[in-house]
Write a protein that holds these residues in place. Structure first.
Motif, mmCIF file in Angstrom:
data_model
loop_
_atom_site.group_PDB
_atom_site.id
_atom_site.type_symbol
_atom_site.label_atom_id
_atom_site.label_comp_id
_atom_site.label_asym_id
_atom_site.label_seq_id
_atom_site.Cartn_x
_atom_site.Cartn_y
_atom_site.Cartn_z
ATOM 1 N N LYS A 133 38.768 36.154 42.645
ATOM 2 C CA LYS A 133 37.992 36.660 41.513
ATOM 3 C C LYS A 133 36.790 37.457 42.018
ATOM 4 C CE LYS A 133 35.870 35.339 37.105
ATOM 5 N NZ LYS A 133 34.532 35.956 37.264
ATOM 6 N N SER A 134 36.182 37.011 43.110
ATOM 7 C CA SER A 134 35.063 37.744 43.703
ATOM 8 C C SER A 134 35.471 39.159 44.105
ATOM 9 C CB SER A 134 34.531 37.005 44.940
ATOM 10 O OG SER A 134 33.757 35.892 44.573
ATOM 11 N N ILE A 135 36.642 39.268 44.712
ATOM 12 C CA ILE A 135 37.137 40.592 45.119
ATOM 13 C C ILE A 135 37.351 41.470 43.887
ATOM 14 C CG2 ILE A 135 39.019 41.837 46.242
ATOM 15 C CD1 ILE A 135 39.462 39.326 47.986
ATOM 16 N N HIS A 136 37.935 40.892 42.850
ATOM 17 C CA HIS A 136 38.167 41.625 41.599
ATOM 18 C C HIS A 136 36.853 42.133 41.007
ATOM 19 C CE1 HIS A 136 39.750 42.498 37.573
ATOM 20 N NE2 HIS A 136 38.763 41.762 37.086
ATOM 21 N N GLU A 137 35.846 41.257 40.927
ATOM 22 C CA GLU A 137 34.553 41.638 40.350
ATOM 23 C C GLU A 137 33.831 42.639 41.251
ATOM 24 O OE1 GLU A 137 33.540 40.982 37.412
ATOM 25 O OE2 GLU A 137 35.089 39.525 36.868
ATOM 26 N N PHE A 138 33.969 42.464 42.561
ATOM 27 C CA PHE A 138 33.353 43.401 43.498
ATOM 28 C C PHE A 138 33.900 44.809 43.288
ATOM 29 C CE2 PHE A 138 33.781 45.728 47.549
ATOM 30 C CZ PHE A 138 32.437 45.918 47.843
ATOM 31 N N LYS A 139 35.196 44.928 43.126
ATOM 32 C CA LYS A 139 35.788 46.259 42.921
ATOM 33 C C LYS A 139 35.250 46.897 41.650
ATOM 34 C CE LYS A 139 40.069 48.899 42.671
ATOM 35 N NZ LYS A 139 41.524 48.956 42.914
ATOM 36 N N LYS A 140 35.103 46.125 40.584
ATOM 37 C CA LYS A 140 34.566 46.659 39.333
ATOM 38 C C LYS A 140 33.151 47.200 39.535
ATOM 39 C CE LYS A 140 34.885 43.795 35.944
ATOM 40 N NZ LYS A 140 35.144 42.632 35.026
ATOM 41 N N ILE A 141 32.323 46.437 40.234
ATOM 42 C CA ILE A 141 30.932 46.857 40.482
ATOM 43 C C ILE A 141 30.899 48.061 41.417
ATOM 44 C CG2 ILE A 141 28.769 46.154 41.574
ATOM 45 C CD1 ILE A 141 29.346 43.321 40.509
ATOM 46 N N PHE A 142 31.749 48.039 42.429
ATOM 47 C CA PHE A 142 31.777 49.109 43.430
ATOM 48 C C PHE A 142 32.069 50.457 42.788
ATOM 49 C CE2 PHE A 142 33.484 51.356 47.199
ATOM 50 C CZ PHE A 142 32.530 51.008 48.150
ATOM 51 N N PHE A 143 32.923 50.443 41.770
ATOM 52 C CA PHE A 143 33.338 51.696 41.130
ATOM 53 C C PHE A 143 32.731 51.884 39.744
ATOM 54 C CE2 PHE A 143 37.055 51.209 44.106
ATOM 55 C CZ PHE A 143 36.746 52.320 44.890
ATOM 56 N N GLU A 144 31.622 51.209 39.463
ATOM 57 C CA GLU A 144 31.000 51.402 38.150
ATOM 58 C C GLU A 144 30.132 52.660 38.099
ATOM 59 O OE1 GLU A 144 28.788 47.841 37.376
ATOM 60 O OE2 GLU A 144 27.151 48.350 38.740
ATOM 61 N N ILE A 145 29.912 53.314 39.220
ATOM 62 C CA ILE A 145 29.224 54.605 39.245
ATOM 63 C C ILE A 145 30.275 55.707 39.323
ATOM 64 C CG2 ILE A 145 27.175 53.604 40.327
ATOM 65 C CD1 ILE A 145 28.091 54.941 42.969
ATOM 66 N N PRO A 146 29.913 56.954 39.008
ATOM 67 C CA PRO A 146 30.898 58.046 39.078
ATOM 68 C C PRO A 146 31.537 58.139 40.464
ATOM 69 C CG PRO A 146 28.930 58.768 37.921
ATOM 70 C CD PRO A 146 28.604 57.420 38.483
ATOM 71 N N HIS A 147 32.848 58.352 40.472
ATOM 72 C CA HIS A 147 33.596 58.392 41.730
ATOM 73 C C HIS A 147 34.917 59.120 41.497
ATOM 74 C CE1 HIS A 147 35.132 54.913 39.509
ATOM 75 N NE2 HIS A 147 36.288 55.183 40.082
ATOM 76 N N PRO A 148 35.524 59.663 42.545
ATOM 77 C CA PRO A 148 36.850 60.273 42.399
ATOM 78 C C PRO A 148 37.878 59.188 42.092
ATOM 79 C CG PRO A 148 35.798 60.942 44.469
ATOM 80 C CD PRO A 148 34.999 59.810 43.928
ATOM 81 N N TYR A 149 38.746 59.436 41.151
ATOM 82 C CA TYR A 149 39.759 58.444 40.776
ATOM 83 C C TYR A 149 40.609 58.036 41.976
ATOM 84 C CZ TYR A 149 43.715 56.261 38.461
ATOM 85 O OH TYR A 149 44.701 55.378 38.088
ATOM 86 N N ARG A 150 40.899 58.992 42.853
ATOM 87 C CA ARG A 150 41.775 58.728 44.003
ATOM 88 C C ARG A 150 41.207 57.652 44.920
ATOM 89 N NH1 ARG A 150 43.218 61.800 48.236
ATOM 90 N NH2 ARG A 150 42.339 60.243 49.644
ATOM 91 N N THR A 151 39.876 57.507 44.920
ATOM 92 C CA THR A 151 39.238 56.598 45.863
ATOM 93 C C THR A 151 39.466 55.129 45.502
ATOM 94 O OG1 THR A 151 37.558 58.279 46.308
ATOM 95 C CG2 THR A 151 37.021 56.044 46.953
ATOM 96 N N GLN A 152 39.784 54.844 44.248
ATOM 97 C CA GLN A 152 39.987 53.458 43.816
ATOM 98 C C GLN A 152 41.114 52.765 44.573
ATOM 99 O OE1 GLN A 152 40.267 52.730 39.615
ATOM 100 N NE2 GLN A 152 38.848 54.390 39.110
ATOM 101 N N LYS A 153 42.092 53.545 45.028
ATOM 102 C CA LYS A 153 43.260 52.933 45.677
ATOM 103 C C LYS A 153 42.905 52.301 47.021
ATOM 104 C CE LYS A 153 44.738 57.213 47.981
ATOM 105 N NZ LYS A 153 45.740 58.294 48.004
#
Length: 254
Positions: A133-153
Protein backbone atom coordinates in the motif's frame (compact mmCIF):
# COMPACT_ATOMS: atom_id res chain seq x y z
CA UNK A 1 13.28 -31.43 1.43
CA UNK A 2 11.63 -30.79 4.81
CA UNK A 3 10.88 -27.27 5.99
CA UNK A 4 13.79 -27.51 8.42
CA UNK A 5 16.15 -28.68 5.66
CA UNK A 6 14.91 -25.94 3.33
CA UNK A 7 15.53 -23.27 5.97
CA UNK A 8 19.02 -24.61 6.69
CA UNK A 9 19.82 -24.70 2.96
CA UNK A 10 18.59 -21.15 2.30
CA UNK A 11 20.19 -19.76 5.48
CA UNK A 12 23.49 -21.18 4.26
CA UNK A 13 23.04 -19.50 0.88
CA UNK A 14 22.21 -16.18 2.56
CA UNK A 15 25.53 -16.36 4.41
CA UNK A 16 27.27 -17.20 1.13
CA UNK A 17 25.87 -14.31 -0.90
CA UNK A 18 25.01 -11.60 1.66
CA UNK A 19 28.63 -10.41 1.76
CA UNK A 20 30.57 -7.33 0.67
CA UNK A 21 31.63 -9.21 -2.49
CA UNK A 22 27.99 -8.95 -3.65
CA UNK A 23 28.27 -5.17 -3.96
CA UNK A 24 30.81 -5.07 -6.78
CA UNK A 25 28.43 -6.73 -9.27
CA UNK A 26 25.17 -5.16 -8.08
CA UNK A 27 23.61 -1.67 -8.44
CA UNK A 28 23.45 -1.43 -4.64
CA UNK A 29 27.00 -0.11 -5.03
CA UNK A 30 25.61 3.26 -6.22
CA UNK A 31 24.03 4.42 -2.93
CA UNK A 32 27.15 3.12 -1.18
CA UNK A 33 29.09 5.94 -2.88
CA UNK A 34 27.48 8.50 -0.55
CA UNK A 35 27.39 9.25 3.16
CA UNK A 36 24.55 11.80 3.51
CA UNK A 37 21.14 10.18 4.05
CA UNK A 38 19.37 12.10 1.30
CA UNK A 39 22.15 11.41 -1.21
CA UNK A 40 22.00 7.71 -0.38
CA UNK A 41 18.24 7.41 -0.76
CA UNK A 42 18.04 9.45 -3.98
CA UNK A 43 21.00 7.64 -5.58
CA UNK A 44 19.45 4.34 -4.58
CA UNK A 45 16.01 5.27 -5.87
CA UNK A 46 17.26 6.36 -9.29
CA UNK A 47 19.56 3.35 -9.64
CA UNK A 48 16.81 0.93 -8.66
CA UNK A 49 14.49 2.60 -11.17
CA UNK A 50 16.71 1.54 -14.09
CA UNK A 51 17.62 -1.86 -12.64
CA UNK A 52 16.47 -4.08 -15.46
CA UNK A 53 18.48 -5.64 -18.26
CA UNK A 54 22.23 -6.21 -18.29
CA UNK A 55 23.67 -5.64 -14.81
CA UNK A 56 26.90 -4.08 -16.08
CA UNK A 57 24.90 -1.62 -18.17
CA UNK A 58 22.65 -0.84 -15.19
CA UNK A 59 25.69 0.03 -13.08
CA UNK A 60 27.34 2.01 -15.89
CA UNK A 61 24.22 4.09 -16.53
CA UNK A 62 23.60 4.59 -12.81
CA UNK A 63 27.09 6.07 -12.50
CA UNK A 64 26.29 8.28 -15.48
CA UNK A 65 23.16 9.61 -13.76
CA UNK A 66 25.25 10.50 -10.72
CA UNK A 67 27.83 12.23 -12.93
CA UNK A 68 25.10 14.25 -14.68
CA UNK A 69 24.01 15.48 -11.23
CA UNK A 70 27.55 16.45 -10.25
CA UNK A 71 27.70 13.47 -7.87
CA UNK A 72 25.56 15.49 -5.47
CA UNK A 73 22.06 14.10 -6.10
CA UNK A 74 20.27 15.75 -3.16
CA UNK A 75 21.67 19.18 -3.95
CA UNK A 76 20.82 18.71 -7.63
CA UNK A 77 17.23 17.66 -6.81
CA UNK A 78 16.62 20.67 -4.57
CA UNK A 79 18.42 23.40 -6.51
CA UNK A 80 18.36 22.38 -10.20
CA UNK A 81 17.41 24.87 -12.90
CA UNK A 82 15.71 24.15 -16.21
CA UNK A 83 19.13 24.50 -17.86
CA UNK A 84 20.45 21.80 -15.52
CA UNK A 85 17.61 19.50 -16.55
CA UNK A 86 18.41 20.17 -20.20
CA UNK A 87 21.79 18.54 -19.58
CA UNK A 88 19.97 15.29 -18.80
CA UNK A 89 18.40 15.03 -22.26
CA UNK A 90 21.12 12.75 -23.60
CA UNK A 91 20.57 10.11 -20.92
CA UNK A 92 19.04 6.79 -21.94
CA UNK A 93 18.75 3.37 -20.35
CA UNK A 94 16.53 1.08 -22.40
CA UNK A 95 13.13 2.84 -22.33
CA UNK A 96 14.05 5.24 -19.50
CA UNK A 97 15.34 8.42 -21.15
CA UNK A 98 16.25 12.01 -20.36
CA UNK A 99 12.60 13.10 -20.36
CA UNK A 100 11.84 10.49 -17.71
CA UNK A 101 14.91 11.40 -15.66
CA UNK A 102 13.99 15.09 -15.66
CA UNK A 103 10.46 14.23 -14.60
CA UNK A 104 11.80 12.06 -11.78
CA UNK A 105 14.04 14.91 -10.59
CA UNK A 106 11.05 17.29 -10.47
CA UNK A 107 8.96 14.74 -8.59
CA UNK A 108 11.75 14.07 -6.11
CA UNK A 109 11.99 17.81 -5.42
CA UNK A 110 8.23 17.78 -4.80
CA UNK A 111 8.62 14.84 -2.40
CA UNK A 112 11.38 16.55 -0.38
CA UNK A 113 9.85 20.02 -0.48
CA UNK A 114 6.22 19.16 0.26
CA UNK A 115 6.12 15.68 1.80
CA UNK A 116 9.16 15.45 4.08
CA UNK A 117 11.25 13.19 1.88
CA UNK A 118 11.21 9.61 0.63
CA UNK A 119 11.27 7.86 4.00
CA UNK A 120 8.43 10.03 5.32
CA UNK A 121 6.12 9.07 2.45
CA UNK A 122 6.81 5.35 2.61
CA UNK A 123 6.55 5.21 6.41
CA UNK A 124 3.31 7.22 6.49
CA UNK A 125 1.35 4.61 4.57
CA UNK A 126 2.97 1.38 5.77
CA UNK A 127 0.77 -1.47 6.97
CA UNK A 128 1.66 -4.37 9.23
CA UNK A 129 3.68 -6.94 7.29
CA UNK A 130 3.35 -5.15 3.94
CA UNK A 131 4.81 -2.21 2.03
CA UNK A 132 2.54 -2.69 -0.96
CA UNK A 133 0.00 0.00 0.00
CA UNK A 134 2.93 2.34 0.72
CA UNK A 135 4.27 1.79 -2.79
CA UNK A 136 0.81 2.47 -4.24
CA UNK A 137 0.41 5.72 -2.26
CA UNK A 138 3.98 6.76 -3.06
CA UNK A 139 3.32 6.47 -6.79
CA UNK A 140 0.20 8.64 -6.47
CA UNK A 141 2.15 11.35 -4.62
CA UNK A 142 5.15 11.07 -6.95
CA UNK A 143 2.98 11.81 -9.98
CA UNK A 144 0.59 14.34 -8.46
CA UNK A 145 2.53 17.16 -10.15
CA UNK A 146 2.53 17.69 -13.94
CA UNK A 147 4.53 14.98 -15.71
CA UNK A 148 4.74 13.18 -19.07
CA UNK A 149 2.25 10.31 -19.15
CA UNK A 150 4.95 7.97 -20.48
CA UNK A 151 6.98 8.38 -17.30
CA UNK A 152 4.36 6.67 -15.10
CA UNK A 153 5.34 3.25 -16.46
CA UNK A 154 8.70 3.49 -14.68
CA UNK A 155 7.09 3.17 -11.24
CA UNK A 156 5.17 -0.05 -10.65
CA UNK A 157 2.02 -0.40 -8.56
CA UNK A 158 1.61 -3.70 -6.68
CA UNK A 159 -2.09 -2.97 -6.15
CA UNK A 160 -2.37 -3.34 -9.93
CA UNK A 161 -0.86 -6.83 -9.54
CA UNK A 162 2.68 -5.81 -10.46
CA UNK A 163 5.56 -7.64 -8.77
CA UNK A 164 7.14 -4.17 -8.35
CA UNK A 165 10.56 -5.83 -8.32
CA UNK A 166 12.66 -2.67 -8.55
CA UNK A 167 10.86 -0.68 -5.85
CA UNK A 168 10.83 -3.70 -3.52
CA UNK A 169 14.58 -4.04 -4.09
CA UNK A 170 15.04 -0.34 -3.31
CA UNK A 171 13.07 -0.70 -0.08
CA UNK A 172 15.28 -3.66 0.86
CA UNK A 173 18.34 -1.45 0.42
CA UNK A 174 16.92 1.38 2.53
CA UNK A 175 15.17 -0.58 5.30
CA UNK A 176 16.85 -3.93 5.88
CA UNK A 177 19.23 -3.94 8.84
CA UNK A 178 22.20 -5.73 7.32
CA UNK A 179 25.22 -6.51 9.52
CA UNK A 180 27.13 -7.63 6.43
CA UNK A 181 27.32 -4.15 4.91
CA UNK A 182 25.31 -4.73 1.73
CA UNK A 183 21.85 -3.28 2.47
CA UNK A 184 22.16 0.19 3.95
CA UNK A 185 19.28 0.14 6.47
CA UNK A 186 19.06 3.92 6.90
CA UNK A 187 15.27 4.06 7.32
CA UNK A 188 14.65 3.22 10.96
CA UNK A 189 10.94 4.08 10.89
CA UNK A 190 9.99 0.95 8.90
CA UNK A 191 10.41 -2.65 10.03
CA UNK A 192 12.33 -5.10 7.79
CA UNK A 193 9.56 -7.59 8.62
CA UNK A 194 7.30 -5.62 6.24
CA UNK A 195 9.53 -6.06 3.20
CA UNK A 196 8.71 -8.19 0.16
CA UNK A 197 11.15 -10.15 -1.99
CA UNK A 198 12.16 -8.36 -5.22
CA UNK A 199 10.73 -11.11 -7.42
CA UNK A 200 12.32 -11.47 -10.85
CA UNK A 201 12.94 -14.24 -13.38
CA UNK A 202 15.91 -15.61 -11.40
CA UNK A 203 14.43 -15.64 -7.90
CA UNK A 204 11.07 -16.81 -9.26
CA UNK A 205 12.58 -19.78 -11.07
CA UNK A 206 14.54 -20.88 -7.98
CA UNK A 207 11.53 -20.39 -5.67
CA UNK A 208 9.41 -22.65 -7.89
CA UNK A 209 12.08 -25.35 -8.00
CA UNK A 210 12.25 -25.25 -4.20
CA UNK A 211 8.47 -25.52 -3.92
CA UNK A 212 7.92 -22.21 -2.11
CA UNK A 213 6.17 -20.60 -5.09
CA UNK A 214 3.51 -22.25 -7.23
CA UNK A 215 2.14 -19.33 -9.25
CA UNK A 216 3.63 -19.32 -12.75
CA UNK A 217 3.58 -15.55 -13.37
CA UNK A 218 6.00 -13.18 -11.62
CA UNK A 219 3.30 -10.75 -10.53
CA UNK A 220 1.81 -9.21 -7.41
CA UNK A 221 -0.04 -12.39 -6.47
CA UNK A 222 3.20 -14.36 -6.71
CA UNK A 223 4.93 -11.85 -4.43
CA UNK A 224 2.20 -12.31 -1.82
CA UNK A 225 2.51 -16.09 -2.04
CA UNK A 226 6.28 -15.95 -1.68
CA UNK A 227 5.98 -13.48 1.21
CA UNK A 228 3.96 -16.02 3.20
CA UNK A 229 6.55 -18.75 2.71
CA UNK A 230 9.59 -16.58 3.42
CA UNK A 231 8.01 -15.20 6.60
CA UNK A 232 7.57 -18.77 7.83
CA UNK A 233 11.34 -19.17 7.49
CA UNK A 234 12.17 -15.82 9.17
CA UNK A 235 9.41 -13.51 10.33
CA UNK A 236 11.83 -10.76 11.38
CA UNK A 237 14.01 -10.57 8.25
CA UNK A 238 12.19 -12.50 5.49
CA UNK A 239 13.69 -10.61 2.57
CA UNK A 240 17.22 -11.76 3.44
CA UNK A 241 16.31 -14.81 1.35
CA UNK A 242 16.44 -12.62 -1.75
CA UNK A 243 20.22 -13.11 -1.57
CA UNK A 244 19.78 -16.89 -1.53
CA UNK A 245 17.21 -17.06 -4.33
CA UNK A 246 18.98 -14.53 -6.54
CA UNK A 247 22.43 -16.03 -5.87
CA UNK A 248 21.26 -19.55 -6.63
CA UNK A 249 19.70 -18.38 -9.88
CA UNK A 250 22.32 -15.96 -11.22
CA UNK A 251 25.57 -17.39 -9.89
CA UNK A 252 24.79 -21.10 -9.70
CA UNK A 253 22.15 -21.59 -12.40
CA UNK A 254 20.13 -23.59 -9.89
Amino acid sequence: MTNSELKDFLDEKVLQYNTLDFIESDPVQIPHLFSQKEDIEIAGFLSATIAWGNRKMIIKNSHRMMDLMGNAPYDFVLSHSENDLAQLESFVHRTFNGVDLSSFIRSLKHIYTNHGGLEAVFSKYQEAHSMQKSIHEFKKIFFEIPHPYRTQKHLSDPLNNSAAKRINMYLRWMIRQDNKGVDLGIWGSISPASLSCPLDVHSGKVARKLGILTRKQNDGKAVKELDVQLRKLDSIDPVKYDFALFGLGVFEGF
